[in-house]
Design an enzyme around this catalytic site. Structure first.
Site, PDB file in Angstrom:
ATOM      1  N   GLY A  18       0.790  -1.224   0.000  1.00 44.60           N
ATOM      2  CA  GLY A  18       0.000   0.000   0.000  1.00 44.60           C
ATOM      3  C   GLY A  18       0.820   1.271   0.000  1.00 44.60           C
ATOM      4  N   ASN A  58       1.523   3.098  -2.565  1.00 43.73           N
ATOM      5  CA  ASN A  58       0.792   4.070  -3.387  1.00 43.73           C
ATOM      6  C   ASN A  58      -0.398   4.631  -2.615  1.00 43.73           C
ATOM      7  OD1 ASN A  58       1.636   4.527  -6.333  1.00 43.73           O
ATOM      8  ND2 ASN A  58       1.986   2.341  -6.045  1.00 43.73           N
ATOM      9  N   MET A  77      -4.306  -7.250  -6.659  1.00 49.25           N
ATOM     10  CA  MET A  77      -3.721  -8.348  -7.434  1.00 49.25           C
ATOM     11  C   MET A  77      -4.743  -9.262  -8.110  1.00 49.25           C
ATOM     12  SD  MET A  77      -0.575  -7.755  -7.120  1.00 49.25           S
ATOM     13  CE  MET A  77       0.394  -9.201  -7.375  1.00 49.25           C
ATOM     14  N   ASN A  88      -6.259   2.188 -12.571  1.00 47.27           N
ATOM     15  CA  ASN A  88      -5.181   1.330 -12.080  1.00 47.27           C
ATOM     16  C   ASN A  88      -3.836   1.959 -12.445  1.00 47.27           C
ATOM     17  OD1 ASN A  88      -3.958  -1.019 -10.981  1.00 47.27           O
ATOM     18  ND2 ASN A  88      -3.702  -1.862 -13.036  1.00 47.27           N
ATOM     19  N   HIS A 120       0.198   0.744 -13.346  1.00 54.78           N
ATOM     20  CA  HIS A 120       0.996  -0.428 -13.711  1.00 54.78           C
ATOM     21  C   HIS A 120       2.458  -0.002 -13.875  1.00 54.78           C
ATOM     22  CE1 HIS A 120       1.593  -4.466 -15.296  1.00 54.78           C
ATOM     23  NE2 HIS A 120       2.451  -3.913 -16.134  1.00 54.78           N
TER      24      HIS A 120
HETATM   25  C1  GRF Z   1       2.889  -0.922  -7.821  1.00 52.49           C
HETATM   26  O1  GRF Z   1       4.135  -1.108  -8.435  1.00 52.49           O
HETATM   27  C2  GRF Z   1       1.807  -0.796  -8.858  1.00 52.49           C
HETATM   28  O2  GRF Z   1       2.267  -0.315 -10.083  1.00 52.49           O
HETATM   29  C3  GRF Z   1       1.355  -2.216  -9.042  1.00 52.49           C
HETATM   30  O3  GRF Z   1       1.482  -2.810  -7.781  1.00 52.49           O
HETATM   31  C4  GRF Z   1       2.463  -2.124  -6.998  1.00 52.49           C
HETATM   32  C5  GRF Z   1       1.788  -1.741  -5.718  1.00 52.49           C
HETATM   33  O4  GRF Z   1       2.674  -1.323  -4.745  1.00 52.49           O
HETATM   34  N1  GRF Z   1       0.024  -2.264  -9.605  1.00 52.49           N
HETATM   35  P1  GRF Z   1       2.100  -0.702  -3.387  1.00 52.49           P
HETATM   36  O5  GRF Z   1       1.189  -1.744  -2.747  1.00 52.49           O
HETATM   37  O6  GRF Z   1       1.375   0.541  -3.725  1.00 52.49           O
HETATM   38  O7  GRF Z   1       3.313  -0.462  -2.541  1.00 52.49           O
END
Ligand code: GRF
Length: 197
Positions: free
Chosen positions: A16, A18, A89, A106, A108
């Site tokens: 998490g 992000n 996921m 989303n 990526h």
């Molecule tokens: C990120 O690299 C995002 O691009 C991908 O999953 C990862 C999530 O990381 N979809 P976090 O859980 O936000 O640390």
């Protein structure tokens, strides 16, 4: 143009980081509120982050994930206008995607369509990029549809690969870009939402 506060839900499965950058960004800005954190993993750190930030959180079990009406009701109960996937996921329930009236976005960690699709997540992406000898990679923010990583692209940013990097170092450099870009793009999309969403 939306003049109201746009309430967003962040869905994630892991650390998490992000989600944290989005929470921090909107803590000090008007217009968007992180109103719910959702995870398919009961022990995911993203839920801990929600708890620490005082944001309502919910773990979705398999039955709930399969139940589009449950998911729609959940978003309605929390008055959510936008769903933000951040390290979620799983495929999002297609019935939910069809019925949810607002955008679902989303992020990526590559320049889609390169290095996207099933099995392309986390370190697998960065390992594939490095073994292909790429000199440039980056991030993609896109709308979500029923096909993995194939929704309309909203924003991409490139990153030049330092030849000395291994997959872990590349991953860190990519995440840094994600943390900066994702909140800004969410804010831009939120500002364009019609008021009735
Ligand atoms: C990120 O690299 C995002 O691009 C991908 O999953 C990862 C999530 O990381 N979809 P976090 O859980 O936000 O640390």
């Amino acid at each position: 143009m939306s003049e109201q506060v746009v309430r967003i839900a962040i869905w994630g499965s892991g650390s998490g980081s992000n989600a944290q950058s989005i929470i921090n960004y909107f803590k000090i800005r008007a217009g968007v509120e992180v109103a719910l954190i959702v995870s398919d993993q009961p022990e995911a750190y993203i839920l801990k982050r929600a708890e620490q930030a005082g944001i309502p959180r919910i773990y979705l079990n398999a039955g709930q994930r399969k139940d589009a009406s449950f998911l729609i009701q959940l978003m309605q109960d929390h008055r959510i206008s936008m769903v933000i996937l951040a390290g979620y996921m799983r495929m999002v329930n297609p019935g939910f995607l069809k019925a949810f009236p607002g955008p679902v976005m989303n992020i990526h960690p590559s320049l889609l369509p390169a290095y996207g699709g099933k099995g392309m997540y986390g370190h697998f992406v960065h390992e594939a990029v490095l073994s292909a000898g790429e000199k440039v990679t980056g991030i993609t923010i896109h709308f979500v549809n029923e096909v993995y990583d194939e929704g309309e692209i909203i924003y991409q940013e490139k990153l030049e690969i330092d030849p000395s990097w291994d997959a872990e170092e590349l991953g860190k450099a990519v995440l840094k870009i994600e943390h900066r870009c994702y909140p800004e793009i969410i804010e831009k999309i939120a500002k364009k939402l019609p008021d009735n969403l």
